[in-house]
Design a protein around this motif. Structure first.
Motif, mmCIF file in Angstrom:
data_model
loop_
_atom_site.group_PDB
_atom_site.id
_atom_site.type_symbol
_atom_site.label_atom_id
_atom_site.label_comp_id
_atom_site.label_asym_id
_atom_site.label_seq_id
_atom_site.Cartn_x
_atom_site.Cartn_y
_atom_site.Cartn_z
ATOM 1 N N ASN A 225 0.849 -1.188 0.000
ATOM 2 C CA ASN A 225 0.000 0.000 0.000
ATOM 3 C C ASN A 225 0.889 1.244 0.000
ATOM 4 N N GLU A 226 0.271 2.395 -0.007
ATOM 5 C CA GLU A 226 1.037 3.635 0.013
ATOM 6 C C GLU A 226 1.859 3.777 1.289
ATOM 7 N N THR A 229 2.573 -1.016 3.827
ATOM 8 C CA THR A 229 2.063 -2.245 4.433
ATOM 9 C C THR A 229 1.734 -3.264 3.341
ATOM 10 N N ARG A 231 -0.266 -6.135 1.464
ATOM 11 C CA ARG A 231 -1.645 -6.594 1.311
ATOM 12 C C ARG A 231 -1.655 -8.131 1.315
ATOM 13 N N VAL A 335 -5.330 -0.076 7.996
ATOM 14 C CA VAL A 335 -5.147 -1.461 7.540
ATOM 15 C C VAL A 335 -6.439 -2.221 7.781
ATOM 16 N N ASP A 339 -5.923 -8.016 5.547
ATOM 17 C CA ASP A 339 -4.508 -7.826 5.232
ATOM 18 C C ASP A 339 -3.618 -7.983 6.462
#
Length: 482
Positions: A225-226, A229, A231, A335, A339
């Motif tokens: 993710n941006e 983290t 996925r 989050v 995930d």
């Protein structure tokens, strides 16, 4: 002369008018005998008829008396089952029976306990039933190894981020505590990661989000993710698809439908006489200088296996598997739950059960019963799930394993687990399990803040009922084992 009476004939040599000595008595006896003969002649036919009947009645009375003395069972005077509540354990009336309602034994009871009620004998017989045949174990292991090699080869060739995937064989089969059948296997395929930021997802320390720190290019970058983290849900989807592709090439393998929150891709194997459930789990192998902070108060093996062993094990990587609880859309700190990753110490559990003694020579010079107790407890959990499916539905073998680990950490000496004390040791282990259930509190051995019973969704009522069932079992020589 006439006034003296008439003259009578007299016997020669007798005085006139005198009676012979004893003549009166003889006459009386003769008369009595004559009367007796006459009476007998009259009554003989009636007496002859009565004697067989009286004899028959006497024989019947004698037989009845003998039967009573031998212990003939009286008529069952217990009330109908519907007239009083039934016991939850054996479907019998809970109220005490009267003395008249009890069955009288046909012979005096033997001294000592019956072999059927000897707990030690019952436990030993049960362990014999739980043994797995060597040829079955060998055939199942070979079959699973062949499937694992095929899956592993296909996944590595198909997914770039799986080229360096590590195979970790875990579970009861590899811990040598499998019971009954070689029908379940667990294999983790783990991707190695370094320099990651692990943050708790939830409050109990069992689940985490994983973010990549500043690093060079990594195969997992496409899943970030941006906020960096990972996925987990997307990784698991790709992994599952490739496992299904590989399984489709094996004629004796099918793939189960995906279950919500389940980290495993489950294969059903039907080959010859083998019926095997094989779980492939996607994981991350985390290389870090320390385990997460939630583990600080756990893993208490210092007095059992030694501080050195504890230090050595904590230097090894730990693992995270793609699993979540509850709704997958739940969000925390940006989050979502699907995930998240659950922490796993299955490799450490395997090492502990392999080298389980306080002394390094445990089971070499004098065997212990730690593994035997675990097998029996796992079997009891299995039987409870069969007997009481509603209350025990969410109970599992991992609860049994965790109970044993806590017990070993509390009773550290090998002599406290001597093989010839199996019955006593198992009773203590069951008492521990009861206490955990009554308190609805079974801490994860490595993460004490993680309550396995509440996490599994076992409510207080079910916990108390399960504790009652277990108490009944250990107080009545384990009816579920017979």
């Amino acid at each position: 002369m006439s006034g003296r009476g008439k003259k009578v004939d007299e016997a020669p040599g007798e005085r006139p008018g005198a009676k012979a000595p004893g003549s009166g008595r003889r006459k009386s006896l003769a008369k009595a005998e004559e009367q007796s003969r006459g009476s007998a002649d009259v009554e003989a036919p009636a007496e002859a008829k009565k004697k067989p009947e009286q004899k028959k009645k006497a024989e019947e009375k004698k037989n009845a008396d003998n039967k009573a003395r031998r212990g003939a069972q009286p008529r069952d005077t217990r009330p109908p089952a519907s007239s009083e509540p039934l016991c939850a354990f054996n479907d019998q009336p809970c109220t005490a029976k009267s003395a008249e309602g009890k069955k009288v034994p046909r012979s005096p009871p033997k001294k000592g306990n019956s072999m059927d009620d000897d707990p030690a004998r019952i436990l030993q017989d049960t362990l014999e039933k739980l043994k797995i045949r060597k040829n079955q174990k060998s055939e199942a292991t070979k079959c699973v190894n062949d499937i694992q090699d095929a899956i592993n080869k296909h996944v590595k060739a198909s997914l770039g981020w799986c080229k360096r995937i590590q195979v970790l064989k875990t579970g009861s089969h590899y811990e040598n505590v499998k019971i009954c059948e070689c029908d379940e296997f667990d294999v983790m395929l783990a991707v190695s990661v370094e320099r990651v930021d692990i943050q708790p997802f939830g409050e109990d320390g069992a689940f985490y989000s994983v973010a990549m720190k500043r690093h060079q290019k990594h195969p997992l970058d496409r899943f970030l993710n941006e906020d960096k983290t990972i996925r987990a849900s997307e990784m698991l989807k790709e992994f599952r698809d490739k496992v299904k592709e590989a399984a489709a090439k094996l004629p004796y393998v099918t793939v189960d439908r995906k279950k919500q929150g389940c980290p495993a891709v489950t294969l059903q194997v039907k080959k010859d006489d083998l019926l095997i459930s094989l779980d492939f789990v996607l994981g991350l192998e985390v290389h870090s200088s320390s385990w997460p902070p939630f583990t600080v108060d756990g893993f208490k093996i210092d007095n059992w296996l030694s501080k050195k062993v504890k230090t050595d094990l904590k230097r090894k990587p730990y693992y995270l598997v793609s699993k979540y609880e509850g709704r997958g859309t739940r969000e925390q700190n940006g989050v979502i739950a699907k995930d998240a990753w659950r922490i796993s110490f299955s490799h450490v559990e395997k090492e502990i059960l392999k080298n389980h003694g306080h002394s390094k020579t445990c089971c070499e010079t004098r065997p212990c019963c730690r593994k035997q107790c675990l097998k029996l407890l796992k079997y009891l959990v299995q039987r409870l799930k069969e007997k009481y499916p509603k209350e025990a539905a969410k109970l599992c073998s991992y609860h049994a394993k965790t109970t044993l680990l806590h017990a070993c950490a509390n009773r550290v000496e090998d002599s406290e687990w001597a093989a010839d004390q199996l019955s006593h040791c198992f009773q203590l282990l069951l008492h521990d399990f009861e206490e955990h259930l009554r308190k609805q509190q079974l801490p994860n051995f490595f993460v004490p803040s993680h309550n396995l019973l509440k996490s599994a969704g076992i409510d207080k009522k079910s916990c108390n009922l399960l504790a009652d069932y277990i108490e009944y079992e250990r107080n009545n020589s384990f009816p579920l084992f017979r």
